[in-house]
Design an enzyme around this catalytic site. Structure first.
Site, PDB file in Angstrom:
ATOM      1  N   ASP A 273       2.516  -6.026   1.157  1.00 58.96           N
ATOM      2  CA  ASP A 273       2.069  -5.995  -0.412  1.00 58.96           C
ATOM      3  C   ASP A 273       1.469  -7.220  -0.905  1.00 58.96           C
ATOM      4  OD1 ASP A 273       3.305  -5.416  -3.260  1.00 58.96           O
ATOM      5  OD2 ASP A 273       3.632  -7.433  -3.489  1.00 58.96           O
ATOM      6  N   GLU A 302      -1.481  -3.233   0.985  1.00 56.19           N
ATOM      7  CA  GLU A 302      -1.842  -2.651  -0.580  1.00 56.19           C
ATOM      8  C   GLU A 302      -2.726  -3.979  -1.057  1.00 56.19           C
ATOM      9  OE1 GLU A 302      -0.031  -3.219  -5.020  1.00 56.19           O
ATOM     10  OE2 GLU A 302      -0.119  -4.985  -3.301  1.00 56.19           O
TER      11      GLU A 302
END
Length: 531
Positions: A273, A302
């Site tokens: 993330d 991401e």
């Protein structure tokens, strides 16, 4: 038996161990020259609870072990299991480690929030058991990789999980460690890989490392003070260097987390993330070199907006979420005018600088984005035809397709305004929208069947207004042609020039033979043609 407890706290003055083995009285721990506080206790086999009492800057606080692997939900204490004189997590025995698992190129991902997928009471700690019972459903759908939203321990009984508190402990409202191991093992038995979502950019305010010594592990202030929109909590520092010990402490800590989940739980990949916020390729390159497993593994970033520079060969990640693919396709599906060249670049990925099909994860929706049916309904469009058009592009474009749970049966709820509000799947829609599920099932099966759809080969050969055609092929000569009409105009007997090959072509949807010089193309529809 003698059991060691230790805590790395090089700048702290004193540490005491408190736990059920000592009637919660503080047991002083001795500090060694490296910076570890250590203690050895004689403990019988059994289960114990523990915490640390830590002195830092003349203040005493209580906190859990940053390496705690299980938490008691009622007391919020760490749990230690002792068996035959050893600390263990559980007694689980893996059954399916010898099963074949698909390569990255062959994946169809399914993003899942474990609590909402189960539609369970947030406080019911049987969610992994419930999800295990639905694995045959996922196998029938055809997916072969589950991308789990964060599953590490967080505050409370329900969150998305993007505010981590304890990195080594499984979220206790989901189940016990053995429950998750059983889930992973049964996934492997079905040829399904399991990915987890790791948040290494920031933590909850009550994270043990922050309580122990914030300035040793975190940026003292924000990493990017000017970027309020992308600040989610105290940010771990990947720049801090400890010259006395010649280490970067955060590097070592995160590596220990990845090694733990990889080896203890046998996971098959990680989605990282907020990679753009961490912004440290040197660290990630070093980290990935440490992950040595005898099976396929996937390191997915991401990074919003997506960027080919973070993926191999320019960068270090295997792939990244392909947000630009969704961005352009969504606008087209709701009838907006876009730059078609930009859209074509997103479909082909390589014009954007990506190396090939394993470099991007293509999606119509994620936990951060609305389901496509919601996007369409907001634009006054209420049928499934455009969803099917989008899915046909998604599963034939260059890249790895990913469904957001519920896509396959028309889940139509908005994402919640906060990350602490349950938003369970409406499983009654599966029966109501069975034709949509069957469509996705057939589309996934087509991708598994045709290796040309998993290759690095894609070429556009026809473009006329909002009508677009491209071909996928493999080295054995297999070809799949996709013809898409993104306009609101119906075309009858439409002629596609520059068709890539002669011979007999059939329409995937109905098996009927097709003449490329006279194809019917209803508005907002596509045809997949097989040679």
């Amino acid at each position: 038996m003698t059991i060691e407890f230790n805590l790395f706290a090089p700048r702290n003055e004193a540490v005491e161990l408190i736990g059920s083995f000592s009637d919660w009285q503080g047991v002083p721990m001795e500090k060694d020259e490296i910076g570890f506080f250590r203690i050895h206790l004689e403990l019988e086999d059994g289960d114990y609870q523990y915490k640390f009492r830590i002195k830092h800057q003349n203040q005493w606080i209580e906190t859990n072990d940053p390496y705690m692997t299980e938490m008691d939900r009622k007391t919020q204490n760490g749990i230690v299991h002792i068996k035959e004189g050893q600390r263990i997590l559980d007694t689980f025995i893996w059954q399916h480690d010898d099963r074949f698992l698909p390569d990255n190129r062959d994946l169809v991902l399914y993003e899942m929030h474990i609590a909402d997928f189960c539609s369970a009471d947030p406080s019911d700690p049987t969610k992994f058991k419930q999800a295990l019972e639905k694995l045959d459903y996922l196998s029938e759908l055809g997916i072969n990789a589950i991308a789990l939203m964060p599953i590490t321990e967080y505050a409370g009984d329900y969150r998305w999980g993007y505010m981590p508190q304890h990195f080594f402990a499984l979220e206790s409202s989901y189940g016990k460690p053995a429950d998750f191991k059983s889930f992973v093992d049964e996934c492997h038995a079905r040829g399904i890989r399991v990915f987890i979502d790791c948040i290494f950019n920031h933590t909850h305010e009550e994270s043990p490392l922050l309580l122990i010594d914030r300035d040793y592990w975190y940026y003292h202030d924000r990493h990017y003070p000017e970027d309020d929109a992308n600040y989610w909590g105290p940010e771990l520092s990947y720049e801090n260097y400890d010259p006395d010990r010649d280490i970067r402490p955060t590097w070592n800590y995160v590596n220990a987390i990845v090694q733990f989940w990889t080896h203890e739980y046998h996971i098959d990949g990680i989605r990282y993330d907020a990679v753009r916020q961490i912004a440290n390729d040197e660290f990630f390159g070093w980290l990935f070199d440490q992950v040595q497993v005898p099976k396929p593994f996937f390191h997915i970033a991401e990074h919003i907006p997506d960027s080919s520079e973070i993926c191999k060969p320019q960068g270090v990640f295997d792939a990244c979420w392909h947000e630009s693919f969704r961005y352009f396709l969504t606008d087209l599906l709701i009838g907006k005018d876009i730059d078609f060249n930009e859209f074509k670049s997103a479909i082909a990925a390589q014009p954007q600088g990506y190396a090939g099909a394993t470099s991007v994860i293509n999606y119509l929706a994620t936990h951060d984005r609305e389901h496509m049916i919601v996007e369409l309904q907001d634009a006054g469009i209420s049928d499934f035809d455009r969803i099917k058009l989008g899915a046909m592009i998604q599963f034939t474009a260059l890249g790895i397709p990913m469904l957001w749970m519920g896509d396959e049966f028309g889940q139509d709820t908005y994402k919640t305004e906060t990350t602490t509000e349950p938003n369970p799947l409406d499983w009654s829609l599966l029966q109501k929208n069975q034709p949509l599920f069957d469509f996705y099932k057939r589309l996934i099966a087509l991708r598994h069947e045709k290796s040309s759809l998993r290759s690095d080969n894609l070429e556009f050969f026809h473009e006329n207004g909002k009508v677009l055609a491209y071909v996928r092929w493999n080295e054995a000569g297999e070809r799949v042609v996709v013809v898409a009409n993104f306009s609101d105009q119906d075309f009858e007997n439409y002629a596609i020039d520059h068709f890539p090959a002669d011979g007999t072509w059939t329409n995937w949807s109905d098996g009927q033979e097709v003449d490329p010089s006279a194809i019917d193309l209803p508005s907002f529809s596509a045809k997949i043609l097989l040679q």
